[in-house]
Design a protein around this motif. Sequence first.
Motif, mmCIF file in Angstrom:
data_model
loop_
_atom_site.group_PDB
_atom_site.id
_atom_site.type_symbol
_atom_site.label_atom_id
_atom_site.label_comp_id
_atom_site.label_asym_id
_atom_site.label_seq_id
_atom_site.Cartn_x
_atom_site.Cartn_y
_atom_site.Cartn_z
ATOM 1 N N VAL A 113 0.851 -1.186 0.000
ATOM 2 C CA VAL A 113 0.000 0.000 0.000
ATOM 3 C C VAL A 113 0.885 1.234 0.000
ATOM 4 C CG1 VAL A 113 -1.749 1.318 1.249
ATOM 5 C CG2 VAL A 113 -1.888 -1.185 1.193
ATOM 6 N N ASP A 160 -1.357 -2.546 -4.243
ATOM 7 C CA ASP A 160 -2.716 -3.039 -4.031
ATOM 8 C C ASP A 160 -3.680 -1.899 -3.736
ATOM 9 O OD1 ASP A 160 -2.463 -6.140 -3.927
ATOM 10 O OD2 ASP A 160 -0.781 -5.404 -2.732
ATOM 11 N N ASP A 161 -3.168 -0.827 -3.144
ATOM 12 C CA ASP A 161 -4.012 0.325 -2.824
ATOM 13 C C ASP A 161 -3.123 1.541 -2.656
ATOM 14 O OD1 ASP A 161 -6.241 1.857 -2.177
ATOM 15 O OD2 ASP A 161 -7.038 0.359 -0.799
ATOM 16 N N LEU A 189 -4.905 3.625 8.608
ATOM 17 C CA LEU A 189 -5.734 3.392 7.436
ATOM 18 C C LEU A 189 -4.971 2.581 6.392
ATOM 19 C CD1 LEU A 189 -8.321 3.827 5.854
ATOM 20 C CD2 LEU A 189 -7.430 6.051 5.122
ATOM 21 N N GLY A 190 -3.702 2.890 6.231
ATOM 22 C CA GLY A 190 -2.884 2.118 5.301
ATOM 23 C C GLY A 190 -2.813 0.657 5.691
ATOM 24 N N VAL A 207 -8.180 11.318 1.597
ATOM 25 C CA VAL A 207 -8.719 10.819 2.877
ATOM 26 C C VAL A 207 -8.772 11.893 3.947
ATOM 27 C CG1 VAL A 207 -7.941 8.485 2.353
ATOM 28 C CG2 VAL A 207 -6.475 9.977 3.737
ATOM 29 N N VAL A 253 -3.182 5.250 -0.522
ATOM 30 C CA VAL A 253 -3.817 6.131 0.458
ATOM 31 C C VAL A 253 -3.202 7.513 0.267
ATOM 32 C CG1 VAL A 253 -4.260 6.598 2.891
ATOM 33 C CG2 VAL A 253 -4.186 4.232 2.072
ATOM 34 N N ALA A 282 -5.024 -0.939 7.476
ATOM 35 C CA ALA A 282 -6.355 -1.509 7.269
ATOM 36 C C ALA A 282 -6.580 -1.838 5.795
ATOM 37 C CB ALA A 282 -7.420 -0.535 7.767
ATOM 38 N N ARG A 283 -6.120 -0.973 4.911
ATOM 39 C CA ARG A 283 -6.268 -1.232 3.474
ATOM 40 C C ARG A 283 -5.479 -2.484 3.066
ATOM 41 N NH1 ARG A 283 -7.428 3.592 0.420
ATOM 42 N NH2 ARG A 283 -9.052 4.732 1.548
ATOM 43 N N ALA A 284 -4.369 -2.724 3.776
ATOM 44 C CA ALA A 284 -3.569 -3.922 3.499
ATOM 45 C C ALA A 284 -4.165 -5.171 4.140
ATOM 46 C CB ALA A 284 -2.139 -3.728 3.999
#
Length: 214
Positions: free
Chosen positions: A121, A144-145, A164-165, A152, A147, A167-169
């Motif tokens: 991420v 994969d994402d 948040l990073g 945000v 941030v 969590a995105r992972a």
Amino acid sequence: MTDQGGHRPASGRPFDAVLCDIDNVVRHFDSAHLEALERAAGLAEGTTKKVAFAPEVDGPLLLGQITEQEWVAAIAEGLAALVEDEETAWSLGTALLESPFHADDEVVALLRRARTRVPLVLVSNATTGLEADLAAMGLTDLADDVVSSARVGLVKPDPRILELGAARAGVRPERCLFVDDTPENVQAAAALGMRAVHYREPADLERELAPLFG
């Protein structure tokens, strides 16, 4: 597979995700044109960046509260007392905004390899133009994402953007490797229990990723 909290279970790896900064790690800017304009205007090199990156000037930009052109206007206002005319101030701000950039191929290769083992991420203090910039570098598929602070409404070193990073992972913060070139951001990540790395050169990243392939 994730647990009831939405996290992947711990593995035998030293970390289960990589959170990586973009600017000055993946992406690098060429300031040669800006510095030439500064010299011509009788300014010390770096003056424009000092004005532009003051928290009160770039903070709203990184939070997505102002546009890039409004940022240039704020830079020009900050430079007004230092240069002969308004046109010069605007030229300096515009040159900073339009500074050419490139991706570090060595870093990109390391991150692509890491992503074959764990989620990646990108966590960046960035403008709303970040997605277009990644596309220009051919990196829309790197992670994969992504941030982005401007998307945000959170700016590093705020721990919430780091959480948040993670969590995105899909992993807990303490199971993340965090890579950033700014000491304050690294310290914030370490305070969350992340394996935090102060990036200076590709060898720093290579060393930290090595256990994934051992």
